[in-house]
Design an enzyme around this catalytic site. Structure first.
Site, short mmCIF file in Angstrom:
data_model
loop_
_atom_site.label_atom_id
_atom_site.label_comp_id
_atom_site.label_asym_id
_atom_site.label_seq_id
_atom_site.Cartn_x
_atom_site.Cartn_y
_atom_site.Cartn_z
N HIS A 98 -24.01 -52.67 -77.03
CA HIS A 98 -24.83 -52.82 -78.24
C HIS A 98 -24.16 -53.68 -79.30
O HIS A 98 -24.78 -54.04 -80.30
CB HIS A 98 -25.20 -51.46 -78.83
N HIS A 124 -16.66 -54.92 -85.94
CA HIS A 124 -17.74 -55.34 -85.04
C HIS A 124 -18.81 -56.04 -85.86
O HIS A 124 -18.79 -56.02 -87.09
CB HIS A 124 -18.32 -54.13 -84.29
N HIS A 126 -23.06 -57.28 -86.50
CA HIS A 126 -24.49 -57.04 -86.34
C HIS A 126 -25.23 -58.32 -86.72
O HIS A 126 -24.88 -58.99 -87.69
CB HIS A 126 -24.97 -55.90 -87.24
N HIS A 143 -18.64 -55.40 -89.86
CA HIS A 143 -18.21 -54.08 -90.32
C HIS A 143 -16.77 -53.85 -89.91
O HIS A 143 -16.41 -54.04 -88.74
CB HIS A 143 -19.09 -52.98 -89.71
#
EC number: 4.2.1.1
Length: 276
Positions: A98, A124, A126, A143
C-alpha cells in the site's frame, strides 16, 4: 488403442482443469493477502476499514481521525519550535503493497517538541497528499513517523508531514529511485539502501501546522501529534509516477479520504521572526 487414447485425452483434460483451478486459487490467495485498500466502494475500502478487524474499530468510531482539511488555523508565535536531531543511519526500503517505506535500522536521531524527545522510525509517501489546505490536495505527502523515548507519556507518536507539488525533482527521492524501481510490484520485499541521512529531507521547522489526530492507515490509532510543514516542496511527475507504479493497483492513489475535524483546534506555529 482408441480406448487408451481416450483415457489419455480425458486424463490430460483433468490435469489441465486441476492446474487451472490451482492457478485460480493461487491468484485468489495473492489478492486476499492485502488487508485493506483505497478503492472507493471496495469491500476493503476506507469506509469499511473499521469493520474488517475488531482492533480497527477506531477507523469507524474515532472522533480524532486523520487526515483533515486544514483551514483557519490558530496562529501561534514562539522562540522555540520543533528541533530536529537527525543523523545518518543504515536503512532499508520496503514495498508494503500500500506504500513504499524507508525504515532506519538503527538510531537515526530524533525530534524535540516541548522538551520531549521522539525517535525517528520510518518514512513513507502518499499520492496524492492525504491532508488538504483549504480544500486543496497536493501531488504527494511524505510522512515521518516518530515514537516517544518514554512510552509512559502521551502522546507516544508524532508524524512530521511534508507536502509536494509538481515541479523540480525531489533530491531525496532521486537518490532512492533506482532501489524503488527494482521493487516495482514486489510486495513485502525489501532491499538495503545503505546509509540514509534524514536531514536530506527538506523540512521547514520554522513554520508548521499542528493538531492531534490519528494514523491514516488501520488501526487508525488516535492521540497522534501531527506536525505538517507549511512550506510546499517540489517533486517531478516522473517521481510520483514511480511511487504509484511500485505498489499494487489498489494503492496507486493511496490517500485516505478527509475526516471530520470535530471541533479540534489546528494551530499554525511560526518562529517570531518569520514573516509568512
Amino acid at each position: 488403442m482408441k480406448m487408451i487414447n481416450s483415457i489419455f485425452t480425458h486424463g490430460s483434460l483433468i490435469i489441465l482443469l486441476l492446474l487451472f483451478h490451482s492457478i485460480s486459487i493461487k491468484a485468489q490467495e495473492v489478492d486476499d493477502e492485502r488487508e485493506f485498500d483505497y478503492l472507493e466502494g471496495s469491500e476493503l475500502g476506507p469506509e469499511k476499514w473499521g469493520e474488517l478487524r475488531p482492533e480497527w474499530g477506531t477507523c469507524k468510531r474515532g472522533k480524532m481521525q486523520s487526515p483533515i482539511d486544514i483551514s483557519n488555523p490558530v496562529q501561534v508565535t514562539s522562540k522555540e519550535l520543533l528541533q530536529t536531531k537527525y543523523k545518518a543511519q543504515n536503512a532499508i526500503i520496503n514495498n508494503r503493497g500500500h506504500d513504499i517505506m524507508v525504515r532506519w535500522e538503527g538510531d537515526a536521531g530524533s525530534i524535540l517538541i516541548n522538551e520531549r524527545e521522539f525517535d525517528l522510525l520510518q518514512a513513507h509517501w502518499h499520492a496524492p497528499s492525504e491532508h488538504a489546505i483549504n480544500g486543496t490536495r497536493y501531488a504527494m505527502e511524505l510522512h515521518m513517523l516518530h515514537r516517544s523515548t518514554d512510552p509512559k507519556l502521551t502522546p507516544t507518536m508524532v508524524v512530521v508531514a511534508v507536502f509536494y507539488e509538481i515541479g523540480d525533482v525531489d533530491p531525496f527521492l532521486s537518490r532512492l529511485g533506482p532501489i524503488m524501481s527494482s521493487l516495482i510490484d514486489q510486495t513485502n520485499e525489501h532491499k538495503q539502501a545503505g546509509v540514509i541521512n534524514p536531514m536530506e529531507i527538506q523540512l521547514d521547522d520554522e513554520c508548521y501546522y499542528k493538531y492531534i489526530g490519528s494514523l491514516t492507515t488501520p488501526s487508525c490509532t488516535e492521540g497522534v501529534t501531527w506536525i505538517i510543514n507549511k512550506r510546499i516542496n517540489t517533486v517531478s511527475s516522473d517521481q510520483v509516477k514511480l511511487l504509484r507504479e511500485a505498489v499494487h493497483d489498489h494503492a496507486k492513489n493511496n490517500a485516505r479520504p478527509l475526516q471530520a475535524l470535530n471541533h479540534r483546534e489546528v494551530q499554525l506555529h511560526c518562529h517570531k521572526d518569520r514573516k509568512d
